[in-house]
Write a protein that holds these residues in place. Structure first.
Motif, PDB file in Angstrom:
ATOM      1  N   SER A   1       0.832  -1.210   0.000  1.00  0.00           N
ATOM      2  CA  SER A   1       0.000   0.000   0.000  1.00  0.00           C
ATOM      3  C   SER A   1       0.862   1.253   0.000  1.00  0.00           C
ATOM      4  N   ALA A   2       1.952   1.245   0.768  1.00  0.00           N
ATOM      5  CA  ALA A   2       2.825   2.416   0.826  1.00  0.00           C
ATOM      6  C   ALA A   2       3.416   2.737  -0.541  1.00  0.00           C
ATOM      7  N   ILE A   3       3.655   1.709  -1.345  1.00  0.00           N
ATOM      8  CA  ILE A   3       4.185   1.930  -2.688  1.00  0.00           C
ATOM      9  C   ILE A   3       3.105   2.498  -3.594  1.00  0.00           C
ATOM     10  N   TYR A   4       1.960   1.843  -3.656  1.00  0.00           N
ATOM     11  CA  TYR A   4       0.919   2.231  -4.606  1.00  0.00           C
ATOM     12  C   TYR A   4       0.215   3.527  -4.215  1.00  0.00           C
ATOM     13  N   LEU A   5       0.327   3.947  -2.956  1.00  0.00           N
ATOM     14  CA  LEU A   5      -0.297   5.190  -2.508  1.00  0.00           C
ATOM     15  C   LEU A   5       0.721   6.313  -2.325  1.00  0.00           C
ATOM     16  N   ASN A   6       1.940   6.111  -2.829  1.00  0.00           N
ATOM     17  CA  ASN A   6       2.999   7.114  -2.739  1.00  0.00           C
ATOM     18  C   ASN A   6       2.761   8.197  -3.786  1.00  0.00           C
ATOM     19  N   PRO A   7       2.436   9.425  -3.368  1.00  0.00           N
ATOM     20  CA  PRO A   7       2.074  10.460  -4.345  1.00  0.00           C
ATOM     21  C   PRO A   7       3.228  10.860  -5.261  1.00  0.00           C
ATOM     22  N   GLU A   8       4.453  10.897  -4.733  1.00  0.00           N
ATOM     23  CA  GLU A   8       5.595  11.260  -5.569  1.00  0.00           C
ATOM     24  C   GLU A   8       5.837  10.200  -6.653  1.00  0.00           C
ATOM     25  N   LEU A   9       5.702   8.955  -6.271  1.00  0.00           N
ATOM     26  CA  LEU A   9       5.902   7.866  -7.231  1.00  0.00           C
ATOM     27  C   LEU A   9       4.820   7.894  -8.303  1.00  0.00           C
ATOM     28  N   TRP A  10       3.580   8.098  -7.868  1.00  0.00           N
ATOM     29  CA  TRP A  10       2.463   8.144  -8.813  1.00  0.00           C
ATOM     30  C   TRP A  10       2.619   9.333  -9.769  1.00  0.00           C
ATOM     31  N   ALA A  11       3.100  10.442  -9.256  1.00  0.00           N
ATOM     32  CA  ALA A  11       3.304  11.616 -10.115  1.00  0.00           C
ATOM     33  C   ALA A  11       4.337  11.311 -11.196  1.00  0.00           C
ATOM     34  N   ARG A  12       5.379  10.594 -10.837  1.00  0.00           N
ATOM     35  CA  ARG A  12       6.409  10.263 -11.828  1.00  0.00           C
ATOM     36  C   ARG A  12       5.865   9.290 -12.887  1.00  0.00           C
ATOM     37  N   ILE A  13       5.133   8.268 -12.436  1.00  0.00           N
ATOM     38  CA  ILE A  13       4.573   7.320 -13.397  1.00  0.00           C
ATOM     39  C   ILE A  13       3.586   8.022 -14.326  1.00  0.00           C
ATOM     40  N   SER A  14       2.791   8.921 -13.776  1.00  0.00           N
ATOM     41  CA  SER A  14       1.812   9.656 -14.579  1.00  0.00           C
ATOM     42  C   SER A  14       2.489  10.560 -15.602  1.00  0.00           C
ATOM     43  N   ALA A  15       3.698  11.026 -15.292  1.00  0.00           N
ATOM     44  CA  ALA A  15       4.383  11.982 -16.162  1.00  0.00           C
ATOM     45  C   ALA A  15       5.170  11.331 -17.295  1.00  0.00           C
ATOM     46  N   VAL A  16       5.360  10.030 -17.251  1.00  0.00           N
ATOM     47  CA  VAL A  16       6.107   9.357 -18.325  1.00  0.00           C
ATOM     48  C   VAL A  16       5.351   9.526 -19.636  1.00  0.00           C
ATOM     49  N   ASP A  17       6.042  10.014 -20.654  1.00  0.00           N
ATOM     50  CA  ASP A  17       5.418  10.299 -21.956  1.00  0.00           C
ATOM     51  C   ASP A  17       5.877   9.249 -22.970  1.00  0.00           C
ATOM     52  N   ALA A  18       4.996   8.284 -23.244  1.00  0.00           N
ATOM     53  CA  ALA A  18       5.357   7.182 -24.132  1.00  0.00           C
ATOM     54  C   ALA A  18       5.681   7.667 -25.540  1.00  0.00           C
ATOM     55  N   ASP A  19       4.924   8.625 -26.041  1.00  0.00           N
ATOM     56  CA  ASP A  19       5.158   9.113 -27.403  1.00  0.00           C
ATOM     57  C   ASP A  19       6.468   9.877 -27.498  1.00  0.00           C
ATOM     58  N   ALA A  20       6.730  10.736 -26.525  1.00  0.00           N
ATOM     59  CA  ALA A  20       7.967  11.518 -26.550  1.00  0.00           C
ATOM     60  C   ALA A  20       9.193  10.623 -26.479  1.00  0.00           C
ATOM     61  N   GLU A  21       9.074   9.524 -25.749  1.00  0.00           N
ATOM     62  CA  GLU A  21      10.203   8.601 -25.619  1.00  0.00           C
ATOM     63  C   GLU A  21      10.252   7.571 -26.742  1.00  0.00           C
ATOM     64  N   GLY A  22       9.208   7.535 -27.561  1.00  0.00           N
ATOM     65  CA  GLY A  22       9.160   6.539 -28.635  1.00  0.00           C
ATOM     66  C   GLY A  22       9.187   5.112 -28.111  1.00  0.00           C
ATOM     67  N   LEU A  23       8.401   4.857 -27.053  1.00  0.00           N
ATOM     68  CA  LEU A  23       8.422   3.529 -26.432  1.00  0.00           C
ATOM     69  C   LEU A  23       7.867   2.469 -27.377  1.00  0.00           C
ATOM     70  N   GLY A  24       8.402   1.266 -27.268  1.00  0.00           N
ATOM     71  CA  GLY A  24       7.906   0.141 -28.043  1.00  0.00           C
ATOM     72  C   GLY A  24       6.620  -0.409 -27.453  1.00  0.00           C
ATOM     73  N   ASP A  25       6.031  -1.382 -28.138  1.00  0.00           N
ATOM     74  CA  ASP A  25       4.741  -1.924 -27.721  1.00  0.00           C
ATOM     75  C   ASP A  25       4.793  -2.549 -26.332  1.00  0.00           C
ATOM     76  N   GLU A  26       5.865  -3.293 -26.047  1.00  0.00           N
ATOM     77  CA  GLU A  26       5.931  -3.946 -24.743  1.00  0.00           C
ATOM     78  C   GLU A  26       6.081  -2.922 -23.634  1.00  0.00           C
ATOM     79  N   GLU A  27       6.900  -1.905 -23.853  1.00  0.00           N
ATOM     80  CA  GLU A  27       7.072  -0.868 -22.834  1.00  0.00           C
ATOM     81  C   GLU A  27       5.764  -0.095 -22.615  1.00  0.00           C
ATOM     82  N   ARG A  28       5.033   0.156 -23.687  1.00  0.00           N
ATOM     83  CA  ARG A  28       3.740   0.838 -23.536  1.00  0.00           C
ATOM     84  C   ARG A  28       2.762  -0.014 -22.728  1.00  0.00           C
TER      85      ARG A  28
END
Length: 692
Positions: free
Chosen positions: A116-143
Motif C-alpha cells: 500500500s505504501a508503494i501504490y499510494l505514494n504520491p511522488e511515485l504516482w506523479a512520476r509514473i503519470s508523467a512518463v510520456d510514451a510518445d515523446a520517448e518513442g516507447l515500443g509496444d511492450e514498454e507501452r
C-alpha cells in the motif's frame, strides 16, 4: 543462465541461506533442506527494508521522469523480497507447519502495508503519470508495461485523497489477516477430520485401490486405525462413489460440505462477513458500485452483467439436464428397493451405477490404465508434439518434500526453457485442491531469468511397491494444471509485470482448460493409457466407452460449478452493505432464487470457498472458468479445423499469442491474433453436452 543478484540480504547472518547472492544449486533452486523457519522473518525484514530504499530512490530521483528511471526501475526493485516470498508462500500452501503459519500471520499484514505504501505514494504516482510514451518513442511492450502500472496504481487508490488512501491501506492490511486466517481454518478442518473404517463392513463396496489408499492414509495419520477416509478429494470422492454404506457416505459428505462452519475457532463465517464488507467499502472508495464492478473492470468480461449473462445462458440447459439425471438416479434407488429420496450424498454413488449401466464403465478398470507416471508422460509428450519441448528428470536437486520431483525443460534445439516441479500426493501439511505456482518467473530485464514452476496436486498415494493410479478426473486435473505450468514455462517477455500467468483473471484459465482437450483425444490415450502391471494399451472397446461417456453427468457437474459462480457474483454485487451478513442465509436465498436442486450442492460452499476468500484472486471471478471455457472450446476447434490436433502452424500461433505472450496484449487482441476472431458459446455447449 544469468539471474539478477539479490541486494539487501547480504547483511543477514552467514548461516541464513537468503544471505547468499547465488545458491549454486541446479537451476538455482532454493536450498530447501537448509532453509529453516527461523530464517524467514529476518530475511523478510531485510528484504522489505531494501525495497523501501529502492522505492524511495525512484520517487526522489532528481532527473525528469522517464520509462527507464521510473517504470523499469520499479520492475528491477524488490528482487530480494520476491526471492524470500517466492519460497515462503509456496511452502505455506504445499508443506506448512505451525511455525510457518505463525510467520504467515505476522508477515502478511506487513507485506500488505508495504504494498500500500508503494501504490499510494504520491511522488511515485506523479512520476509514473508523467512518463510520456510518445515523446520517448516507447515500443509496444514498454507501452503495455506503462499501461499496466498506471492501471495497478489507480485500482490501488493512487488518485484518492489522504484520508481515503489511509483507509484503503487499512482495509488491505486487514484483508491480508483475514485471508490468512480463512486458509488456516480450512486446512485445520480438513486435517482434523477422519472417518475410521476399521471393520470390514465399513469398507463395503470399496475397490481394492481405495482400500489400499485408506490404509496408507491411516498410517500417515498415526496408525490408530487400520483404514481411514480423510477430506482429501482423492479419497473422499471415490469413497462417495463406491461405498455401499449410505450412513458412512452421509457422514463423510457432511464433513466435506461443512468445512469452515463447524463453530469454534475455525469457523469462517465471521471472517467472510468482514471480508465482504471490506471489499464493498474499498470498491465504493474507488468509485465503483460494488466489488464485482471493481473486479471485472480490469477483465475480459468487463462488467458483472456480461459474466452473469454467460452464467444464465449455461444455467438453464444445465438445470434441465440435471433434473433429467436426478430422475434417472431416483429410478435406480427405487428399483433396488430403496425407500428414500435421493440426497446429495447419494448422487455420486448412483451416478456411477447409471454410468456402468449405460456405458459399461467401471472406474477401477479405467484407473488401471492411468498410472500417474503414464499421465505425466502423456502431458509431457503432448507439450513436445505441440511446442517441441523436452523433459529430463533431475534426480539430485533440492526439494521441500521427498515426494517432489523435478525436470529440466528444454526447447528442441537444446536451449533451456526452465525447471518444472511436480508435487502430486496429498498430505496433512498441504491445503486441498490443485494449483500451479512459481518459485521464480521468467523475464529478461534483470538477466536471462528462467522460470521455476511447480504443480501441486492431492492424489492418493499407493501402497509401497504399487503404482499410484488416477481416475480420469484426476488425469484431467493433472493436464489442467500442467497447462498452467506451460503458461509459466513458455513465457517470453522482457518485463516481470507481464510474465506468465499475470493476465486477466478470465483469460488465465484458457491455457489450462485448453490443454485438457488433448487428454481426451484417442491418439493420446492409445499411446499413453497403459495397464500399470502389464503395460498393455487400454483396450479399444474400453477407450471407446470412456470417450462416449465424456458428457455423462454433465448436468450435475455444470450445476455444481455454475451455482458456485452465481453465488460468488451475487455476494459481491449485493451483500457488501449489509451489517451482520448471515452467510448461510444469504447462500440459501441465492440458491433458492435460481431453483438450485436440493440433491446437488455447490462445488464450493461459501464457508470453505478458498478461491474467493483466501485472497482476492477469484473473488467475483469464479465465473472465469466458464468464460475461459468458451475460449478453450473454440480454440481447440482451430486444431480440428486444421485436420491435425498437433498442427504445427496452429501450435505456433498458440505458443506465440497465448502460452508465451504473458500480458503483452489485451486478452481480446491476444485471442483474435491466435484464432482470427472472438469465440461464440456454441462449442462450449456442445462440449458439455448441453446444446439443444
Amino acid at each position: 543462465m544469468t539471474t539478477a543478484q539479490n541486494p539487501g540480504l547480504a547483511d543477514l547472518p552467514a548461516g541464513n541461506p537468503f544471505s547468499e547472492a547465488a545458491w549454486g544449486t541446479p537451476a538455482e533452486l532454493p536450498p530447501f533442506e537448509r532453509i529453516r523457519p527461523e530464517h524467514y522473518l529476518p530475511a523478510f525484514e531485510a528484504a522489505l527494508a531494501a525495497h523501501d530504499a529502492e522505492i524511495a530512490a525512484i520517487a526522489g530521483e532528481a532527473a525528469a521522469p522517464s520509462f527507464s528511471n521510473t517504470v523499469a526501475a520499479m520492475e528491477r526493485a524488490g528482487l530480494a523480497l520476491d526471492r524470500v516470498a517466492g519460497v515462503f508462500y509456496n511452502l505455506t500452501g504445499s508443506h506448512t507447519n505451525p511455525e510457518l503459519q505463525a510467520i504467515e500471520r505476522t508477515i502478511g499484514p506487513k507485506l500488505s502495508r508495504h504494498g500500500s505504501a508503494i501504490y499510494l505514494n504520491p511522488e511515485l504516482w506523479a512520476r509514473i503519470s508523467a512518463v510520456d510514451a510518445d515523446a520517448e518513442g516507447l515500443g509496444d511492450e514498454e507501452r503495455r508495461v506503462l499501461s499496466r502500472y498506471r492501471t495497478r496504481f489507480r485500482r490501488a487508490g493512487a488518485d484518492l485523497g489522504p484520508e481515503d488512501k489511509l483507509r484503503v491501506a487499512e482495509i488491505a492490511a486487514r484483508m491480508s489477516e483475514l485471508g490468512t486466517q480463512f486458509s488456516q481454518n480450512l486446512l485445520a478442518d480438513e486435517s482434523r477430520f477422519l472417518l475410521p473404517l476399521d471393520a470390514a463392513e465399513d469398507r463395503a463396496g470399496l475397490p481394492d485401490f481405495l482400500v489400499a489408499s485408506a490404509a496408507d492414509a491411516a498410517k500417515e495419520r498415526g496408525g490408530a486405525h487400520s483404514h481411514v477416509v480423510t477430506l482429501s478429494r482423492s479419497l473422499i470422492e471415490p469413497f462417495l462413489v463406491s461405498s455401499t454404506r449410505r450412513d458412512l457416505r452421509e457422514r463423510a459428505y457432511e464433513a466435506w460440505i461443512r468445512r469452515g462452519e463447524g463453530g469454534g475457532d475455525t469457523d469462517n463465517r465471521g471472517i467472510i462477513r468482514e471480508i465482504v464488507q471490506l471489499r464493498a467499502e474499498r470498491a465504493r472508495l474507488l468509485g465503483f458500485d460494488s466489488f464485482a464492478h471493481f473486479k471485472l473492470d480490469d477483465t475480459m468480461a468487463a462488467t458483472p452483467d456480461a459474466a452473469m449473462d454467460l452464467l444464465r445462458e449455461v444455467w438453464t440447459p444445465a438445470l434441465k439436464r440435471a433434473g433429467a439425471e436426478r430422475d434417472r438416479l431416483q429410478a435406480i434407488v427405487q428399483a433396488e428397493g430403496g425407500n428414500f429420496a435421493l440426497q446429495a450424498h447419494d448422487w455420486r454413488h448412483y451416478a456411477e451405477k447409471l454410468r456402468r449401466a449405460e456405458h459399461d464403465l467401471d472406474e477401477s478398470e479405467i484407473k488401471a490404465y492411468l498410472p500417474l507416471d503414464s499421465v505425466i508422460h502423456a502431458a509431457f509428450d503432448t507439450a513436445s508434439r505441440l511446442f517441441g519441448l523436452t523433459f529430463a528428470e533431475l534426480p539430485d536437486v533440492p526439494r521441500y518434500h521427498p515426494d517432489v520431483r523435478a525436470w529440466r525443460v528444454g526447447n528442441a534445439d537444446g536451449s533451456e526453457v526452465g525447471t518444472f516441479l511436480g508435487d502430486y500426493f496429498a498430505r496433512p501439511t498441504k491445503r486441498s485442491g490443485a494449483w500451479m505456482s512459481a518459485f521464480r518467473s521468467q523475464e529478461r530485464l534483470t538477466g536471462d531469468v528462467k522460470p521455476i514452476i511447480v504443480n501441486v496436486m492431492n492424489f492418493a498415494k499407493a501402497p509401497a511397491g504399487e503404482a499410484p493410479l488416477l481416475s480420469f478426473d484426476d488425469a484431467r486435473t493433472l493436464f489442467h494444471e500442467f497447462g498452467h505450468a506451460l503458461h509459466g514455462l513458455l513465457s517470453d517477455v522482457t518485463y516481470p509485470v507481464l510474465a506468465g500467468t499475470a493476465v486477466s483473471g478470465d483469460f488465465v484459465e484458457l491455457p489450462s482448460q485448453l490443454y485438457e482437450h488433448w487428454l481426451e483425444q484417442p491418439e493420446v490415450l492409445r499411446t499413453h493409457a497403459r495397464h500399470h502391471r502389464t503395460g498393455e494399451p487400454m483396450p479399444e472397446a474400453l477407450l471407446t466407452k470412456l470417450l462416449a461417456a465424456r458428457t455423462f453427468n454433465q448436468g450435475f457437474a455444470t450445476v455444481e460449478y455454475t451455482s458456485s459462480a452465481i453465488v460468488d457474483m451475487t455476494l459481491h454485487l449485493s451483500a457488501g452493505g449489509e451489517d451482520g451478513l448471515d452467510v448461510g442465509a444469504f447462500e440459501a436465498d441465492a440458491l433458492e432464487r435460481i431453483a438450485m436442486p436440493s440433491e446437488i450442492n455447490m462445488r464450493h460452499r461459501t464457508p470453505h470457498f478458498a478461491h474467493i476468500f483466501s485472497g482476492d484472486g477469484y473473488a467475483a471471478g469464479y465465473y472465469s472458468y466458464l468464460w475461459s471455457e468458451v475460449l478453450d472450446a473454440d480454440a481447440f476447434d482451430a486444431f480440428r479445423e486444421a485436420g491435425d490436433i498437433f498442427d504445427p502452424a496452429t501450435a505456433k500461433r498458440l505458443r506465440t499469442y497465448v502460452y508465451g505472450a504473458g500480458n503483452l496484449r489485451d486478452p481480446r487482441e491476444a485471442y483474435t491474433a491466435f484464432r482470427g476472431r472472438l469465440p461464440s458459446t456454441g462449442p462450449l455447449l456442445r462440449k458439455r453436452g448441453l446444446a439443444a
